[in-house]
Design a protein around this motif. Structure first.
Motif, PDB file in Angstrom:
ATOM      1  N   GLU A   1      -2.689   0.421  -3.790  1.00  0.00           N
ATOM      2  CA  GLU A   1      -1.788  -0.730  -3.794  1.00  0.00           C
ATOM      3  C   GLU A   1      -1.089  -0.926  -5.137  1.00  0.00           C
ATOM      4  O   GLU A   1      -1.633  -0.610  -6.190  1.00  0.00           O
ATOM      5  CB  GLU A   1      -2.555  -2.004  -3.435  1.00  0.00           C
ATOM      6  CG  GLU A   1      -2.986  -2.070  -1.984  1.00  0.00           C
ATOM      7  CD  GLU A   1      -3.658  -3.383  -1.656  1.00  0.00           C
ATOM      8  OE1 GLU A   1      -3.619  -3.786  -0.472  1.00  0.00           O
ATOM      9  OE2 GLU A   1      -4.240  -4.001  -2.565  1.00  0.00           O
TER      10      GLU A   1
ATOM     11  N   THR B   1       2.429  -3.970   3.799  1.00  0.00           N
ATOM     12  CA  THR B   1       2.490  -4.967   2.739  1.00  0.00           C
ATOM     13  C   THR B   1       1.663  -6.188   3.128  1.00  0.00           C
ATOM     14  O   THR B   1       1.421  -6.445   4.314  1.00  0.00           O
ATOM     15  CB  THR B   1       3.938  -5.409   2.454  1.00  0.00           C
ATOM     16  OG1 THR B   1       4.496  -5.972   3.642  1.00  0.00           O
ATOM     17  CG2 THR B   1       4.780  -4.232   1.994  1.00  0.00           C
TER      18      THR B   1
ATOM     19  N   ASP C   1       0.865  -1.182   0.000  1.00  0.00           N
ATOM     20  CA  ASP C   1       0.000   0.000   0.000  1.00  0.00           C
ATOM     21  C   ASP C   1       0.901   1.231   0.000  1.00  0.00           C
ATOM     22  O   ASP C   1       1.589   1.509   0.984  1.00  0.00           O
ATOM     23  CB  ASP C   1      -0.914  -0.001   1.229  1.00  0.00           C
ATOM     24  CG  ASP C   1      -1.978   1.084   1.161  1.00  0.00           C
ATOM     25  OD1 ASP C   1      -1.622   2.245   0.868  1.00  0.00           O
ATOM     26  OD2 ASP C   1      -3.156   0.780   1.409  1.00  0.00           O
TER      27      ASP C   1
END
Length: 255
Positions: A186, A171, A165
């Motif tokens: 993302e 993550t 992100d």
């Protein structure tokens, strides 16, 4: 008397001509815009309208036809606000309305596709995913991705992908078999990786990126690292029996 009669006829003709010029015939798909001394008035057809004696200008304009999969952005020239008009409809503009560009076609998504739209006013990202035939961007929305519509990540049963992100820095790891749709901020980190099949002869050396320590994974499994781990190397294990046999062979050769 003849001169007076002629004058009356001429005056009457002029009056009729002036009145005819003040009358506007508007079709069912047309609009009459009247710019008065201080305001703008709109008359939608069909109809016959008499223009006011005092006004700046007037004109008849054809309304915009929107098909079921079309939309049109409209801007109000007084306050600058925008809105979206969606088909099917015959679009009649309001006073001070202006067409913002031409008609646009709605976004169509397949089952394996998604689109991300950024609202330039609020900063919010809207994600539409999966099979949809009519996704309409808002008046202030634009594509997050330059390519517009994107394909989901198709992971097979032995594959995984790391996703970050970009807004929060967090993550996550997604493993197959599945379709992965990205959320608002993302992006994929690296590429799609293959999981490691750990068996009696194979192990995986893994490093924890937060704490820095390493561990050797030997438990038999199809291994996928956690979001805070990375694979350092895949190692081949030497069985103890094989190792002793090798020692005996080397010892005999040395005699």
């Amino acid at each position: 008397m003849a001169t007076v009669a002629i004058a009356v006829v001429i005056i009457a003709a002029l009056i009729i001509l002036i009145l005819l010029r003040q009358v506007k015939f508007v079709g069912k798909d047309e609009q009459l815009f009247i710019h008065g001394l201080t305001d703008v008035e709109v008359k939608n057809g069909p109809g016959t309208f008499l223009l006011p004696i005092l006004h700046k200008s007037s004109y008849v304009q054809t309304a915009t036809t929107l098909d079921p999969i079309e939309y049109q952005v409209v801007t109000n020239s007084l306050d600058g606000k925008k809105r979206v008009e969606v088909g099917p409809q015959l679009l009649f503009l309001r006073a001070y309305d202006e067409l913002d560009g031409g008609k646009k076609t709605a976004i169509s998504l397949k089952a394996t596709e998604f689109v991300r739209l950024l609202d330039c006013q609020t900063g919010q990202v809207r994600v539409e995913a999966g099979e949809q035939g009519k996704v309409i961007p808002g008046p202030y929305e634009k594509f997050v991705d330059k390519e517009g519509v994107r394909s989901a990540i198709a992971l097979k049963c032995h594959e995984y992908v790391r996703i970050e992100d970009k807004q929060t820095g967090s993550t996550r790891v997604e493993r197959g078999e599945q379709l992965v749709f990205l959320t608002g901020h993302e992006e994929i980190v690296g590429k799609v990786f293959k999981a490691v099949e750990i068996d009696e002869e194979t192990a995986v050396l893994v490093r924890n990126k937060r704490e820095g320590h390493q561990r050797l994974v030997t438990e038999q499994q199809v291994f996928v690292p956690r979001s805070d781990e990375e694979v350092i190397e895949v190692r081949k294990l030497i069985k103890l029996a094989d190792h002793r046999s090798e020692e005996r062979r080397v010892g005999k050769e040395c005699r």
